[in-house]
Design an enzyme around this catalytic site. Structure first.
Site, PDB file in Angstrom:
ATOM      1  N   GLU A  56       3.966 -13.371  -4.211  1.00 50.98           N
ATOM      2  CA  GLU A  56       5.428 -13.454  -4.097  1.00 50.98           C
ATOM      3  C   GLU A  56       6.024 -13.906  -5.418  1.00 50.98           C
ATOM      4  O   GLU A  56       5.408 -14.692  -6.155  1.00 50.98           O
ATOM      5  CB  GLU A  56       5.885 -14.434  -2.999  1.00 50.98           C
ATOM      6  N   THR A  57       7.226 -13.387  -5.681  1.00 51.79           N
ATOM      7  CA  THR A  57       8.053 -13.875  -6.776  1.00 51.79           C
ATOM      8  C   THR A  57       9.375 -14.345  -6.184  1.00 51.79           C
ATOM      9  O   THR A  57       9.976 -13.658  -5.360  1.00 51.79           O
ATOM     10  CB  THR A  57       8.302 -12.777  -7.825  1.00 51.79           C
TER      11      THR A  57
END
Length: 255
Positions: free
Chosen positions: A44-45
């Protein structure tokens, strides 16, 4: 704009779960954020409007899709911003509180599961796992294995992505001193074959193990290759997740 890479749920570099954190000056285009997440290739970012008044708008993207809740990237964001912060997200308001010594406590919604039958696709995909119990939360399937050795050894088949859930959590009683349970988490449908340490999964793990062990305060160890530790306190329909984080890189996003 500023960009960071942070290892979450650890105090040791190159362990825990790496997340990208992008500090936005203003709301960003959804397709652009998805492209950045695909470029960084972390599970995830996080994209946070850091200059906006609290609660700061916060969104999370895997390399292939936006997700409703992500614990490790929230921890990474709070670590980058420092102090205590409140975020506005697709899962409601999330409050992060710095508790000293590098620990950050996050107030998340609990996601208790309901018992379900073990789908034949699930049984086949998990191969040698002897399944004791299965629950379905809002996001994930929780699979309880007979022992920790099976959790450590499982190598899911690609058919796991066919199940109607965000992902699959496989868990068992701990074989580690000072830890209540171990787990591993798989999200192939979201482009993440195995997530190193998954904060949001502990929103389902905490209610299950609190009920089974008869205790509200728990410590979980996610036994992926990188590994990480999550402390939990269950309180009604909320669960506090506490972890540490380490900044690995700081840079400037040029596009």
């Amino acid at each position: 704009m500023r960009m960071y890479i942070v290892d979450a749920f650890t105090n040791t570099p190159f362990s825990g779960n790496p997340a990208g954190v992008v500090l936005l000056d203003a709301p960003a285009d959804e397709d652009w954020m998805q492209s950045v997440a695909a470029e960084l290739k972390h599970s995830e970012t996080a994209f946070v409007e850091a200059n906006a008044p609290e609660p700061h708008p916060l969104r999370w993207f895997t390399p292939t899709t936006e997700v409703d809740l992500c614990g490790h990237a929230t921890l990474a964001t709070a670590h980058v911003l420092g102090d205590s912060r409140t975020f506005e997200t697709r899962s409601g308001m999330l409050t992060c509180t710095a508790t000293g010594d590098g620990w950050v406590e996050m107030d998340f919604p609990a996601d208790p599961g309901d018992p379900v039958d073990a789908d034949p696709t699930l049984v086949d995909a998990l191969g040698g796992v002897t399944i004791e119990h299965v629950e379905r939360g809002v996001s994930d399937l929780l699979v309880v294995a007979v022992n920790a050795a099976q959790v450590r050894a499982v190598r899911p088949k690609a058919t796991l992505a066919e199940l109607p859930a965000r992902g699959v959590i496989v868990t068992a009683p701990s074989d580690v001193d000072g830890v209540d349970f171990i787990s591993r988490c798989f999200y192939p449908d979201a482009g993440v074959d195995e997530d190193p340490v998954t904060g949001s999964a502990h929103c389902t793990l905490a209610p299950y193990w609190a009920r089974r062990l008869g205790k509200r305060e728990l410590t979980g160890r996610q036994v992926s290759e990188r590994g990480g530790t999550v402390r939990m306190t269950l309180s009604g329909d909320r669960v506090s997740l506490t972890g540490q984080a380490v900044t690995i890189a700081r840079g400037e996003l040029c596009v």
